[in-house]
Design a protein around this motif. Structure first.
Motif, mmCIF file in Angstrom:
data_model
loop_
_atom_site.group_PDB
_atom_site.id
_atom_site.type_symbol
_atom_site.label_atom_id
_atom_site.label_comp_id
_atom_site.label_asym_id
_atom_site.label_seq_id
_atom_site.Cartn_x
_atom_site.Cartn_y
_atom_site.Cartn_z
ATOM 1 N N ILE A 1 -10.511 19.255 24.204
ATOM 2 C CA ILE A 1 -10.749 20.692 24.339
ATOM 3 C C ILE A 1 -11.631 20.877 25.568
ATOM 4 O O ILE A 1 -12.785 20.481 25.585
ATOM 5 N N THR A 2 -11.048 21.484 26.602
ATOM 6 C CA THR A 2 -11.748 21.656 27.877
ATOM 7 C C THR A 2 -12.684 22.858 27.812
ATOM 8 O O THR A 2 -12.694 23.613 26.836
ATOM 9 N N GLY A 3 -13.436 23.043 28.875
ATOM 10 C CA GLY A 3 -14.344 24.177 28.965
ATOM 11 C C GLY A 3 -13.603 25.504 28.917
ATOM 12 O O GLY A 3 -14.072 26.475 28.319
ATOM 13 N N THR A 4 -12.431 25.552 29.522
ATOM 14 C CA THR A 4 -11.636 26.781 29.520
ATOM 15 C C THR A 4 -11.185 27.122 28.104
ATOM 16 O O THR A 4 -11.287 28.273 27.673
ATOM 17 N N VAL A 5 -10.706 26.133 27.388
ATOM 18 C CA VAL A 5 -10.257 26.359 26.009
ATOM 19 C C VAL A 5 -11.442 26.761 25.140
ATOM 20 O O VAL A 5 -11.331 27.662 24.303
ATOM 21 N N SER A 6 -12.573 26.115 25.335
ATOM 22 C CA SER A 6 -13.783 26.496 24.585
ATOM 23 C C SER A 6 -14.166 27.941 24.884
ATOM 24 O O SER A 6 -14.584 28.672 23.991
ATOM 25 N N GLY A 7 -14.029 28.352 26.143
ATOM 26 C CA GLY A 7 -14.315 29.739 26.514
ATOM 27 C C GLY A 7 -13.379 30.726 25.836
ATOM 28 O O GLY A 7 -13.810 31.790 25.375
ATOM 29 N N VAL A 8 -12.099 30.369 25.753
ATOM 30 C CA VAL A 8 -11.133 31.231 25.062
ATOM 31 C C VAL A 8 -11.483 31.321 23.583
ATOM 32 O O VAL A 8 -11.454 32.410 22.992
ATOM 33 N N ILE A 9 -11.807 30.203 22.973
ATOM 34 C CA ILE A 9 -12.179 30.198 21.554
ATOM 35 C C ILE A 9 -13.427 31.043 21.327
ATOM 36 O O ILE A 9 -13.479 31.849 20.388
ATOM 37 N N PHE A 10 -14.412 30.900 22.193
ATOM 38 C CA PHE A 10 -15.637 31.692 22.086
ATOM 39 C C PHE A 10 -15.323 33.182 22.236
ATOM 40 O O PHE A 10 -15.831 34.014 21.479
ATOM 41 N N THR A 11 -14.490 33.527 23.212
ATOM 42 C CA THR A 11 -14.139 34.931 23.446
ATOM 43 C C THR A 11 -13.411 35.528 22.248
ATOM 44 O O THR A 11 -13.711 36.647 21.818
ATOM 45 N N LEU A 12 -12.450 34.796 21.696
ATOM 46 C CA LEU A 12 -11.724 35.306 20.522
ATOM 47 C C LEU A 12 -12.653 35.444 19.320
ATOM 48 O O LEU A 12 -12.552 36.414 18.565
ATOM 49 N N SER A 13 -13.561 34.494 19.163
ATOM 50 C CA SER A 13 -14.525 34.585 18.060
ATOM 51 C C SER A 13 -15.419 35.808 18.227
ATOM 52 O O SER A 13 -15.677 36.536 17.269
ATOM 53 N N ALA A 14 -15.868 36.039 19.453
ATOM 54 C CA ALA A 14 -16.701 37.211 19.724
ATOM 55 C C ALA A 14 -15.921 38.494 19.487
ATOM 56 O O ALA A 14 -16.459 39.475 18.954
ATOM 57 N N LEU A 15 -14.645 38.500 19.847
ATOM 58 C CA LEU A 15 -13.796 39.673 19.614
ATOM 59 C C LEU A 15 -13.718 39.998 18.126
ATOM 60 O O LEU A 15 -13.870 41.156 17.725
#
Length: 140
Positions: A111-125
């Protein structure tokens, strides 16, 4: 107390939408032009000014105008689109995220930094959606 509704006198539904979408479109074009012309800062400033102006008009014009700029059809469409967005995002997230973490734990993928960022963004959403839903429930 002065009536502020005269500020938006003569504003019709079509002019309102044209104004908001027109300013937002110009803002996006300004951002893209800044990118193409290697003037990122200027493009960003144009975009932010346009986005805030269009957003301000979208929020304030219905409150300041005597004309009906938004009605129940708009609210129903907005609610349906929001529900579809949350549902699709939830379906994709719930079907993929656990599998990604299992594959990462088994060293099959990373899980790369980009994927972690997407996961974080969706969680925040979803957290923000939950907060907004709670506020909406309390106000009804």
């Amino acid at each position: 107390m002065a009536d502020h509704r005269i500020i938006a006198a003569g504003l019709t539904r079509q002019k309102y939408r044209g104004l908001v979408y027109g300013i937002a479109g110009l803002a996006i074009l300004g951002l893209l032009a800044g990118f193409v012309l290697d003037q990122h800062f200027a493009g960003t400033i144009i975009y932010l000014l346009g986005a805030w102006t269009a957003g301000g008009i979208a929020v304030l014009a219905p409150m300041l105008s005597e004309a009906t700029l938004q009605d129940e059809r708009d609210w129903e469409l907005h609610n349906r689109a929001s529900g579809i967005l949350i549902g699709v995002t939830m379906l994709i997230g719930l079907s993929m995220l656990p599998a990604l973490y299992v594959l990462d734990a088994g060293s099959y993928i990373e899980i790369t930094g980009t994927v972690s960022g997407v996961i974080f963004t969706l969680s925040a959403l979803f957290l923000l959606y939950g907060v907004c839903l709670g506020i909406a429930k309390r106000r009804i």
